[in-house]
Design a protein around this motif. Structure first.
Motif, PDB file in Angstrom:
ATOM      1  N   LYS A 319      10.031   8.793  16.739  1.00 16.28           N
ATOM      2  CA  LYS A 319      11.053   8.092  17.580  1.00 16.28           C
ATOM      3  C   LYS A 319      10.846   6.714  17.131  1.00 16.28           C
ATOM      4  O   LYS A 319      11.976   6.033  16.770  1.00 16.28           O
ATOM      5  N   LEU A 320       9.851   5.997  17.116  1.00 16.28           N
ATOM      6  CA  LEU A 320       9.640   4.606  16.437  1.00 16.28           C
ATOM      7  C   LEU A 320       9.887   4.573  15.047  1.00 16.28           C
ATOM      8  O   LEU A 320      10.336   3.513  14.520  1.00 16.28           O
ATOM      9  N   GLY A 321       9.510   5.577  14.215  1.00  8.65           N
ATOM     10  CA  GLY A 321       9.725   5.500  12.841  1.00  8.65           C
ATOM     11  C   GLY A 321       8.442   5.076  12.110  1.00  8.65           C
ATOM     12  O   GLY A 321       8.588   4.536  11.026  1.00  8.65           O
ATOM     13  N   LEU A 322       7.407   5.001  12.579  1.00  5.68           N
ATOM     14  CA  LEU A 322       6.062   4.384  11.945  1.00  5.68           C
ATOM     15  C   LEU A 322       5.405   5.353  11.021  1.00  5.68           C
ATOM     16  O   LEU A 322       5.039   6.525  11.264  1.00  5.68           O
ATOM     17  N   LYS A 323       5.129   4.684   9.813  1.00  7.78           N
ATOM     18  CA  LYS A 323       4.306   5.572   8.919  1.00  7.78           C
ATOM     19  C   LYS A 323       2.796   4.759   8.949  1.00  7.78           C
ATOM     20  O   LYS A 323       2.694   3.599   8.910  1.00  7.78           O
ATOM     21  N   TYR A 324       1.776   5.631   9.008  1.00  6.88           N
ATOM     22  CA  TYR A 324       0.390   5.160   9.172  1.00  6.88           C
ATOM     23  C   TYR A 324      -0.284   5.245   7.779  1.00  6.88           C
ATOM     24  O   TYR A 324      -0.309   5.801   6.760  1.00  6.88           O
ATOM     25  N   THR A 325      -0.939   4.151   7.783  1.00 11.50           N
ATOM     26  CA  THR A 325      -1.899   4.100   6.778  1.00 11.50           C
ATOM     27  C   THR A 325      -3.218   4.720   6.895  1.00 11.50           C
ATOM     28  O   THR A 325      -3.824   4.890   7.908  1.00 11.50           O
ATOM     29  N   GLU A 326      -3.515   5.148   5.750  1.00 10.36           N
ATOM     30  CA  GLU A 326      -4.880   6.098   5.813  1.00 10.36           C
ATOM     31  C   GLU A 326      -6.317   5.052   6.015  1.00 10.36           C
ATOM     32  O   GLU A 326      -6.086   3.850   5.636  1.00 10.36           O
ATOM     33  N   MET A 327      -7.076   5.416   6.970  1.00 11.84           N
ATOM     34  CA  MET A 327      -7.954   4.823   7.659  1.00 11.84           C
ATOM     35  C   MET A 327      -9.030   4.215   6.378  1.00 11.84           C
ATOM     36  O   MET A 327      -9.555   3.170   6.489  1.00 11.84           O
ATOM     37  N   GLN A 328      -9.231   5.039   5.433  1.00 13.18           N
ATOM     38  CA  GLN A 328      -9.984   4.642   4.247  1.00 13.18           C
ATOM     39  C   GLN A 328      -9.470   3.309   3.579  1.00 13.18           C
ATOM     40  O   GLN A 328     -10.447   2.344   3.528  1.00 13.18           O
ATOM     41  N   LYS A 329      -8.334   3.278   3.475  1.00 11.88           N
ATOM     42  CA  LYS A 329      -7.551   2.017   3.010  1.00 11.88           C
ATOM     43  C   LYS A 329      -7.765   0.964   3.956  1.00 11.88           C
ATOM     44  O   LYS A 329      -8.056  -0.137   3.542  1.00 11.88           O
ATOM     45  N   THR A 330      -7.659   1.167   5.015  1.00 12.04           N
ATOM     46  CA  THR A 330      -7.752  -0.016   6.238  1.00 12.04           C
ATOM     47  C   THR A 330      -8.953  -0.490   6.098  1.00 12.04           C
ATOM     48  O   THR A 330      -9.075  -1.788   6.318  1.00 12.04           O
ATOM     49  N   VAL A 331      -9.990   0.325   6.287  1.00  8.68           N
ATOM     50  CA  VAL A 331     -11.566  -0.125   6.498  1.00  8.68           C
ATOM     51  C   VAL A 331     -12.002  -0.824   5.019  1.00  8.68           C
ATOM     52  O   VAL A 331     -12.445  -2.097   5.131  1.00  8.68           O
ATOM     53  N   ILE A 332     -11.408  -0.303   3.907  1.00  7.14           N
ATOM     54  CA  ILE A 332     -11.963  -0.870   2.690  1.00  7.14           C
ATOM     55  C   ILE A 332     -10.937  -2.299   2.487  1.00  7.14           C
ATOM     56  O   ILE A 332     -11.883  -3.414   2.096  1.00  7.14           O
ATOM     57  N   ASP A 333     -10.047  -2.380   2.918  1.00  6.66           N
ATOM     58  CA  ASP A 333      -9.059  -3.768   2.858  1.00  6.66           C
ATOM     59  C   ASP A 333      -9.817  -4.702   3.755  1.00  6.66           C
ATOM     60  O   ASP A 333      -9.866  -5.870   3.502  1.00  6.66           O
ATOM     61  N   MET A 334     -10.245  -4.332   4.901  1.00  7.18           N
ATOM     62  CA  MET A 334     -10.912  -5.189   5.695  1.00  7.18           C
ATOM     63  C   MET A 334     -12.321  -5.672   5.220  1.00  7.18           C
ATOM     64  O   MET A 334     -12.676  -7.022   5.398  1.00  7.18           O
ATOM     65  N   VAL A 335     -13.036  -4.840   4.704  1.00  8.09           N
ATOM     66  CA  VAL A 335     -14.337  -5.254   4.250  1.00  8.09           C
ATOM     67  C   VAL A 335     -14.014  -6.265   2.866  1.00  8.09           C
ATOM     68  O   VAL A 335     -14.801  -7.132   2.859  1.00  8.09           O
ATOM     69  N   GLU A 336     -12.995  -5.748   2.159  1.00 10.28           N
ATOM     70  CA  GLU A 336     -12.824  -6.814   1.046  1.00 10.28           C
ATOM     71  C   GLU A 336     -12.445  -8.098   1.530  1.00 10.28           C
ATOM     72  O   GLU A 336     -12.842  -9.050   1.060  1.00 10.28           O
ATOM     73  N   GLN A 337     -11.538  -8.282   2.585  1.00  9.03           N
ATOM     74  CA  GLN A 337     -11.067  -9.319   3.105  1.00  9.03           C
ATOM     75  C   GLN A 337     -12.330 -10.267   3.533  1.00  9.03           C
ATOM     76  O   GLN A 337     -12.387 -11.417   3.524  1.00  9.03           O
ATOM     77  N   MET A 338     -13.127  -9.672   4.396  1.00 10.95           N
ATOM     78  CA  MET A 338     -14.176 -10.106   5.101  1.00 10.95           C
ATOM     79  C   MET A 338     -15.455 -10.816   3.867  1.00 10.95           C
ATOM     80  O   MET A 338     -15.855 -11.785   3.967  1.00 10.95           O
ATOM     81  N   GLU A 339     -15.348  -9.987   2.975  1.00 14.21           N
ATOM     82  CA  GLU A 339     -16.278 -10.465   1.766  1.00 14.21           C
ATOM     83  C   GLU A 339     -15.510 -11.763   1.070  1.00 14.21           C
ATOM     84  O   GLU A 339     -16.292 -12.717   0.804  1.00 14.21           O
ATOM     85  N   GLU A 340     -14.411 -11.623   0.822  1.00 16.63           N
ATOM     86  CA  GLU A 340     -13.644 -12.883  -0.016  1.00 16.63           C
ATOM     87  C   GLU A 340     -13.526 -14.040   0.824  1.00 16.63           C
ATOM     88  O   GLU A 340     -13.831 -15.258   0.275  1.00 16.63           O
ATOM     89  N   GLN A 341     -13.542 -13.881   2.386  1.00 22.61           N
ATOM     90  CA  GLN A 341     -13.639 -15.054   3.386  1.00 22.61           C
ATOM     91  C   GLN A 341     -15.048 -15.311   3.575  1.00 22.61           C
ATOM     92  O   GLN A 341     -15.171 -16.195   4.272  1.00 22.61           O
ATOM     93  N   LYS A 342     -15.967 -14.708   2.898  1.00 25.20           N
ATOM     94  CA  LYS A 342     -17.203 -14.900   3.234  1.00 25.20           C
ATOM     95  C   LYS A 342     -17.710 -14.995   4.899  1.00 25.20           C
ATOM     96  O   LYS A 342     -18.385 -15.622   5.404  1.00 25.20           O
ATOM     97  N   VAL A 343     -17.169 -14.257   5.377  1.00 26.01           N
ATOM     98  CA  VAL A 343     -17.631 -13.673   6.946  1.00 26.01           C
ATOM     99  C   VAL A 343     -18.634 -13.014   7.118  1.00 26.01           C
ATOM    100  O   VAL A 343     -19.458 -13.232   8.069  1.00 26.01           O
ATOM    101  N   ILE A 344     -18.971 -12.134   6.028  1.00 25.66           N
ATOM    102  CA  ILE A 344     -20.100 -11.395   6.002  1.00 25.66           C
ATOM    103  C   ILE A 344     -21.471 -11.892   4.901  1.00 25.66           C
ATOM    104  O   ILE A 344     -20.628 -12.294   4.084  1.00 25.66           O
TER     105      ILE A 344
END
Ligand code: NDP
Length: 344
Positions: A319-344
């Motif tokens: 009904k809303l028309g949402l397409k989901y991103t695979e969780m593998q991509k979500t998680v890896i993109d998040m880890v990469e962003q945290m690495e780049e920003q030196k959060v971890i």
């Protein structure tokens, strides 16, 4: 002419992505912030607005201050209410979670009504307003949770964040039913992961991933199952709720349910031994003894650990028309962003 949209909580993790998507579509954004002098919290959004040649205006407002959203809502067609405190380790649940969630909903929705121009309100609720403890699915004899379910097992003393979301969403529906100027569309995301546009958010999403990567669960992860969804998909759900005229009611947004160990496996498959990830499940009896170290009460352990859940996301797709991103991509993109920003 581009529509005026008021958004609350745009300084936060989810709100920043909603604001980004709206600015990229050239909506005129009215952003409410608690402290207009603190430019560091909104600089990323000002940059996006400049890049896209779209208009952004800042208004000072606090969820706890009656009338403080009225000025920002004047002349808007859309209100997106994202703001609400999201942290689990609280001293005073009433003051820190429940009152801002409930009072904030009243203040923001009252501003929408007073504006005389707002036609649609989009509210960020949560699956925490859909279900409480995982054991509830079994107790209620359900095979899955749907938009028809409301969490009735959380309280001020047990899962108070979830309770704050139930009270806020129920209040929103009550207010919506008592007027006929605007309609309400509610987004109910499960636990949100994915890259952050801001490092200044205190969202549990960011705390949890940081804890996971820096070894908090190294000795063992609780057998805790919950729904997960990409932050960019949650933001897109808000945009669809604005633009899709058939959008209505509550909308569970969740890509999948998995355990903390499943999440660790996604990270391990990509990064090997780089992070101090859990290598085993913590036995339940152990969690009764040491659960407090992870902020888990005995009642929480008893009613959640080891109980699977299922969340029905069909309405968000069909009904809303949402397409989901695979969780593998979500998680890896998040880890990469945290690495780049030196959060971890
Ligand atoms: P953040 O902490 O990043 O964002 C919270 C936002 O609310 C911030 O912009 C914050 O402003 C604002 N806020 C908090 N208290 C007040 C107040 N008293 N007055 C005005 N603004 C206030 O959290 P998230 O982005 O993760 O959460 C955003 C929304 O999404 C919340 O409603 C949350 O319940 C919901 N949600 C989150 C999920 C998740 O997994 N992250 C899952 C499901 C729902 P400031 O910058 O001033 O602190």
């Amino acid at each position: 002419m581009k529509k005026n949209v008021m958004i609350t909580g745009a300084t936060g993790y989810i709100g920043s992505w909603v604001a980004k998507k709206l600015l990229e579509k050239n909506y005129n954004l009215r952003i409410t912030v608690r402290d207009a002098k603190n430019k560091s919290k909104v600089q990323h959004l000002i940059d996006i607005a400049e890049k896209n040649g779209s208009k952004i205006e800042l208004f000072e407002a606090d969820l706890m201050k009656e009338g403080s959203f009225d000025e920002a809502a004047k002349g808007c067609e859309i209100v997106v209410h994202v703001a609400s405190p999201f942290f689990l380790n609280v001293k005073d649940a009433k003051k820190d979670l429940i009152q801002p969630a409930l009072q904030g909903t009243k203040n923001v929705l009252s501003a929408a009504t007073k504006s005389g121009t707002v036609k649609r309100v989009v509210l960020t609720s949560s699956v925490a307003a859909v279900h409480g403890d995982n054991i509830d699915m079994k107790i209620k004899g359900l095979t899955e949770f749907t938009e028809e379910n409301f969490n009735d097992s959380s309280s001020e003393t047990h899962q108070p964040y979830s309770y704050s979301k139930v009270l806020a969403e129920k209040e929103a529906w009550k207010i919506a039913e008592n007027q006929n100027q605007w309609d309400l569309v509610v987004i109910n995301p499960s636990f949100v992961l994915g890259p952050s546009l801001t490092n200044l958010s205190a969202s549990e999403s960011l705390t949890f991933m940081k804890d996971m990567l820096t070894g908090k669960f190294q000795m063992g992860a609780p057998a805790l199952f919950f729904g997960f969804v990409d932050v960019r998909d949650v933001a897109e759900a808000h945009v669809l709720a604005i633009e899709n005229q058939t959008a209505e009611g509550r909308n569970i947004t969740s890509e999948r349910v998995m355990s903390v160990m499943d999440l660790a496996e996604i990270i391990r498959n990509k990064y090997g031994k780089k992070y101090k990830l859990p290598v085993m499940k913590s036995p339940k009896f152990m969690l009764y003894m040491i659960g407090w170290m992870f902020g888990l009460s005995t009642k929480f352990v008893k009613r959640n650990i080891g109980y699977p859940i299922k969340l029905n996301n069909r309405k968000s797709i069909e009904k809303l028309g949402l397409k989901y991103t695979e969780m593998q991509k979500t998680v890896i993109d998040m880890v990469e962003q945290m690495e780049e920003q030196k959060v971890i």
